[in-house]
Design a protein around this motif. Structure first.
Motif, PDB file in Angstrom:
ATOM      1  N   GLU A 123       0.827  -1.208   0.000  1.00  0.00           N
ATOM      2  CA  GLU A 123       0.000   0.000   0.000  1.00  0.00           C
ATOM      3  C   GLU A 123       0.863   1.260   0.000  1.00  0.00           C
ATOM      4  N   PHE A 124       1.912   1.271   0.815  1.00  0.00           N
ATOM      5  CA  PHE A 124       2.809   2.430   0.858  1.00  0.00           C
ATOM      6  C   PHE A 124       3.464   2.670  -0.500  1.00  0.00           C
ATOM      7  N   LYS A 125       3.898   1.602  -1.150  1.00  0.00           N
ATOM      8  CA  LYS A 125       4.554   1.762  -2.449  1.00  0.00           C
ATOM      9  C   LYS A 125       3.561   2.236  -3.512  1.00  0.00           C
ATOM     10  N   SER A 126       2.295   1.861  -3.370  1.00  0.00           N
ATOM     11  CA  SER A 126       1.296   2.286  -4.353  1.00  0.00           C
ATOM     12  C   SER A 126       1.083   3.796  -4.323  1.00  0.00           C
ATOM     13  N   LEU A 127       1.463   4.445  -3.204  1.00  0.00           N
ATOM     14  CA  LEU A 127       1.275   5.893  -3.072  1.00  0.00           C
ATOM     15  C   LEU A 127       2.363   6.697  -3.777  1.00  0.00           C
ATOM     16  N   ARG A 128       3.364   6.020  -4.310  1.00  0.00           N
ATOM     17  CA  ARG A 128       4.435   6.725  -5.010  1.00  0.00           C
ATOM     18  C   ARG A 128       3.942   7.441  -6.265  1.00  0.00           C
ATOM     19  N   LYS A 129       2.795   7.044  -6.739  1.00  0.00           N
ATOM     20  CA  LYS A 129       2.260   7.697  -7.953  1.00  0.00           C
ATOM     21  C   LYS A 129       1.639   9.056  -7.647  1.00  0.00           C
ATOM     22  N   ILE A 130       1.412   9.352  -6.364  1.00  0.00           N
ATOM     23  CA  ILE A 130       0.821  10.643  -5.992  1.00  0.00           C
ATOM     24  C   ILE A 130       1.885  11.731  -6.051  1.00  0.00           C
ATOM     25  N   ARG A 131       1.578  12.802  -6.736  1.00  0.00           N
ATOM     26  CA  ARG A 131       2.498  13.939  -6.812  1.00  0.00           C
ATOM     27  C   ARG A 131       2.197  14.876  -5.642  1.00  0.00           C
ATOM     28  N   PRO A 132       3.121  15.004  -4.688  1.00  0.00           N
ATOM     29  CA  PRO A 132       2.828  15.837  -3.520  1.00  0.00           C
ATOM     30  C   PRO A 132       2.781  17.316  -3.855  1.00  0.00           C
ATOM     31  N   ALA A 133       1.990  18.052  -3.090  1.00  0.00           N
ATOM     32  CA  ALA A 133       1.975  19.506  -3.229  1.00  0.00           C
ATOM     33  C   ALA A 133       3.361  20.058  -2.904  1.00  0.00           C
ATOM     34  N   TYR A 134       3.643  21.262  -3.418  1.00  0.00           N
ATOM     35  CA  TYR A 134       4.982  21.840  -3.287  1.00  0.00           C
ATOM     36  C   TYR A 134       5.069  22.622  -1.971  1.00  0.00           C
ATOM     37  N   ASN A 135       4.956  21.881  -0.867  1.00  0.00           N
ATOM     38  CA  ASN A 135       5.022  22.471   0.468  1.00  0.00           C
ATOM     39  C   ASN A 135       5.357  21.359   1.457  1.00  0.00           C
ATOM     40  N   LEU A 153       5.915  17.407   0.752  1.00  0.00           N
ATOM     41  CA  LEU A 153       7.146  16.709   0.363  1.00  0.00           C
ATOM     42  C   LEU A 153       7.619  15.786   1.486  1.00  0.00           C
ATOM     43  N   LEU A 154       7.348  16.183   2.715  1.00  0.00           N
ATOM     44  CA  LEU A 154       7.777  15.381   3.865  1.00  0.00           C
ATOM     45  C   LEU A 154       6.928  14.120   4.030  1.00  0.00           C
ATOM     46  N   PHE A 155       5.690  14.140   3.565  1.00  0.00           N
ATOM     47  CA  PHE A 155       4.863  12.938   3.663  1.00  0.00           C
ATOM     48  C   PHE A 155       5.414  11.836   2.757  1.00  0.00           C
ATOM     49  N   ARG A 156       5.785  12.219   1.543  1.00  0.00           N
ATOM     50  CA  ARG A 156       6.427  11.222   0.652  1.00  0.00           C
ATOM     51  C   ARG A 156       7.731  10.735   1.262  1.00  0.00           C
ATOM     52  N   ALA A 157       8.498  11.673   1.821  1.00  0.00           N
ATOM     53  CA  ALA A 157       9.799  11.314   2.387  1.00  0.00           C
ATOM     54  C   ALA A 157       9.653  10.438   3.625  1.00  0.00           C
ATOM     55  N   MET A 158       8.630  10.676   4.437  1.00  0.00           N
ATOM     56  CA  MET A 158       8.439   9.873   5.647  1.00  0.00           C
ATOM     57  C   MET A 158       8.190   8.413   5.311  1.00  0.00           C
ATOM     58  N   ILE A 159       7.408   8.170   4.268  1.00  0.00           N
ATOM     59  CA  ILE A 159       7.166   6.784   3.861  1.00  0.00           C
ATOM     60  C   ILE A 159       8.447   6.130   3.376  1.00  0.00           C
ATOM     61  N   GLU A 160       9.268   6.883   2.625  1.00  0.00           N
ATOM     62  CA  GLU A 160      10.551   6.329   2.184  1.00  0.00           C
ATOM     63  C   GLU A 160      11.484   6.118   3.372  1.00  0.00           C
ATOM     64  N   ALA A 161      11.431   6.991   4.364  1.00  0.00           N
ATOM     65  CA  ALA A 161      12.253   6.817   5.567  1.00  0.00           C
ATOM     66  C   ALA A 161      11.840   5.554   6.315  1.00  0.00           C
ATOM     67  N   PHE A 162      10.546   5.258   6.325  1.00  0.00           N
ATOM     68  CA  PHE A 162      10.094   4.010   6.933  1.00  0.00           C
ATOM     69  C   PHE A 162      10.697   2.819   6.205  1.00  0.00           C
ATOM     70  N   PHE A 163      10.710   2.864   4.860  1.00  0.00           N
ATOM     71  CA  PHE A 163      11.344   1.775   4.108  1.00  0.00           C
ATOM     72  C   PHE A 163      12.815   1.646   4.490  1.00  0.00           C
ATOM     73  N   ALA A 189       9.422  28.362   6.065  1.00  0.00           N
ATOM     74  CA  ALA A 189       8.268  28.695   5.236  1.00  0.00           C
ATOM     75  C   ALA A 189       7.674  27.390   4.722  1.00  0.00           C
ATOM     76  N   ASP A 190       6.368  27.341   4.588  1.00  0.00           N
ATOM     77  CA  ASP A 190       5.720  26.130   4.085  1.00  0.00           C
ATOM     78  C   ASP A 190       5.517  26.283   2.583  1.00  0.00           C
ATOM     79  N   GLY A 191       6.630  26.180   1.853  1.00  0.00           N
ATOM     80  CA  GLY A 191       6.612  26.450   0.427  1.00  0.00           C
ATOM     81  C   GLY A 191       7.318  27.765   0.160  1.00  0.00           C
ATOM     82  N   PRO A 192       7.220  28.267  -1.064  1.00  0.00           N
ATOM     83  CA  PRO A 192       7.945  29.489  -1.433  1.00  0.00           C
ATOM     84  C   PRO A 192       7.534  30.724  -0.641  1.00  0.00           C
ATOM     85  N   GLU A 193       6.296  30.723  -0.081  1.00  0.00           N
ATOM     86  CA  GLU A 193       5.829  31.895   0.645  1.00  0.00           C
ATOM     87  C   GLU A 193       5.520  31.515   2.092  1.00  0.00           C
ATOM     88  N   TYR A 194       5.890  32.372   3.033  1.00  0.00           N
ATOM     89  CA  TYR A 194       5.684  32.094   4.450  1.00  0.00           C
ATOM     90  C   TYR A 194       4.213  32.217   4.839  1.00  0.00           C
TER      91      TYR A 194
END
Length: 414
Positions: free
Chosen positions: A171-183, A186-196, A226-231
């Motif tokens: 299930e976690f690997k199936s979420l790799r197709k989701i393009r995260p928002a630019y804020n 990015l850490l949600f995708r990274a957290m799943i990879e950190a779990f791996f 900043a949570d993305g390019p703008e604070y």
């Protein structure tokens, strides 16, 4: 005459000793009461979710309230939000060893419910099989589930049967197709990879590298990203950014994987943020209701709670000070019975029931991110966080004319 004087002196001495013992006993009772209060709040918040989900009845029984401005996404996201956010907050407490105290009995029950809930969440044949496709939102709350495994691997991940583990990996690997928002996403995708990384599974190093570099580029100074390019002036530094950033980098360094930002630097920034977030607690034990997602309540203090549990507090504050501050805010907030509906589930609001505060993405499940304040319950009852005398926090000292530490800008760019 001399005998009477001696008798009175002895009586006075005994009275002083008795008063001292009583005073110390009362002080110790207060510290114990703080922990009991936290545990009772945790249990009240968690039991309706985990008891039902362990039986495959969460979707059947949970009364879910949605934002008046709901954007039309699949409403089943609520159940993963409730489970994922809750379990990330209570994972350290579940990681404590079993004992026969009243707290220990509650924890054992909660642990049993949690393990069965984990299994049901990825079992396609269970009524509480969570929504793993059809909404980008699932990436967020899958990351909190992954975070719970990182926080308590021996208690929450290793006991799972092999089929359940394989289902999570799939299930976690199936979420790799989701393009995260630019804020912060990015850490949600990274957290799943950190779990791996943490379980020695194949991982996407590029995702980790990009997230770490990008968040670093958004660092502003004085412990704020900043949570993305703008604070944005809100509490996403506490809800997501500092805790996930620090824990992701920690996993990588523990596994000897290169990180473009060192754990020590990420932690120093979080500790500076903690100094400032503690100062935002008013003398009356409130904090500013500002920004997005204010219905997430005490999740704003996750970074401070994480440090108290895992890394130690900044040298500028004490355990008794932080425990007293957080307990006082908790009591100020949760004394209002309207935080919960009559079925025992959290409902929309900041303090009480205030549906108009909900953002377009907010539902009752979202609100369980407030459980992230409970991380210090992962410390045993005899830890100084729980046993040290209660002390006044910074703004209470400041506004009562007491000496307190001055503050000054810190860059912490490198």
């Amino acid at each position: 005459m001399e005998y009477n004087i001696r008798k009175y002196l002895i009586l006075a001495l005994c009275l002083c000793v008795s008063t001292s013992i009583f005073s110390q006993s009362k002080k110790n009772t207060n510290q114990i009461d703080d922990r009991a209060y936290w545990v009772n709040q945790l249990y009240k918040m968690s039991a309706p979710i985990l008891s039902n989900m362990s039986k495959g009845e969460l979707k059947k029984n949970m009364v879910v309230e949605y934002s008046p401005t709901w954007d039309g996404r699949n409403k089943d996201v609520a159940y993963m939000e409730a489970f994922g956010r809750l379990i990330a907050g209570i994972a350290p407490w579940l990681n404590l060893p079993d004992d026969n105290t009243p707290e220990g009995k509650q924890r054992k029950q909660m642990h049993e419910w949690a393990l069965q809930s984990y299994a049901n969440a990825v079992d396609p044949n269970n009524p509480d099989y969570l929504l793993w496709t059809g909404s980008n939102q699932v990436l967020v709350d899958a990351a909190y589930i992954a975070n719970s495994f990182i926080r308590a691997p021996k208690t929450l991940w290793e006991p799972l049967d092999q089929v359940t583990k394989e289902r999570y990996i799939k299930e976690f690997k199936s979420l790799r197709k989701i393009r995260p928002a630019y804020n912060n996403w990015l850490l949600f995708r990274a957290m799943i990879e950190a779990f791996f990384v943490s379980i020695n599974e194949e991982y996407d190093g590029y995702v980790l590298d990009v997230a770490i570099r990008k968040i670093n580029e958004w660092y502003l100074g004085d412990g704020w990203y900043a949570d993305g390019p703008e604070y944005s002036l809100d509490y996403y530094n506490g809800y997501v950014m500092h805790p996930m950033y620090v824990e992701i980098i920690e996993v990588m360094e523990n596994k000897k994987i290169y990180s473009p930002v060192k754990f020590e630097l990420a932690l120093r920034r979080m500790q500076r943020y903690n100094q400032l977030i503690e100062r935002l607690i008013s003398p009356e034990a409130s904090f500013p209701a500002v920004g997005r997602s204010m219905t997430y309540r005490m999740g704003a203090f996750q970074a401070l709670s994480l440090s108290a549990w895992k890394y130690g507090l900044p040298k500028t504050m004490t355990n008794g000070q932080v425990r007293n501050a957080l307990t006082s805010v908790m009591k100020r907030m949760f004394t209002n019975e309207d935080n919960y509906n009559k079925e025992g589930y959290l409902q929309l609001g900041f303090v009480g029931h205030q549906p108009n505060l909900a953002d377009y993405y907010t539902n009752a499940g979202s609100l369980y991110i407030t459980s992230l304040v409970f991380l210090p319950l992962g410390l045993p009852a005899n830890h100084e966080f729980w046993t040290s005398p209660a002390e006044e926090w910074t703004s209470r000292k400041a506004w009562s004319g007491q000496p307190f530490l001055k503050d000054y800008h810190e860059s912490i760019k490198q």
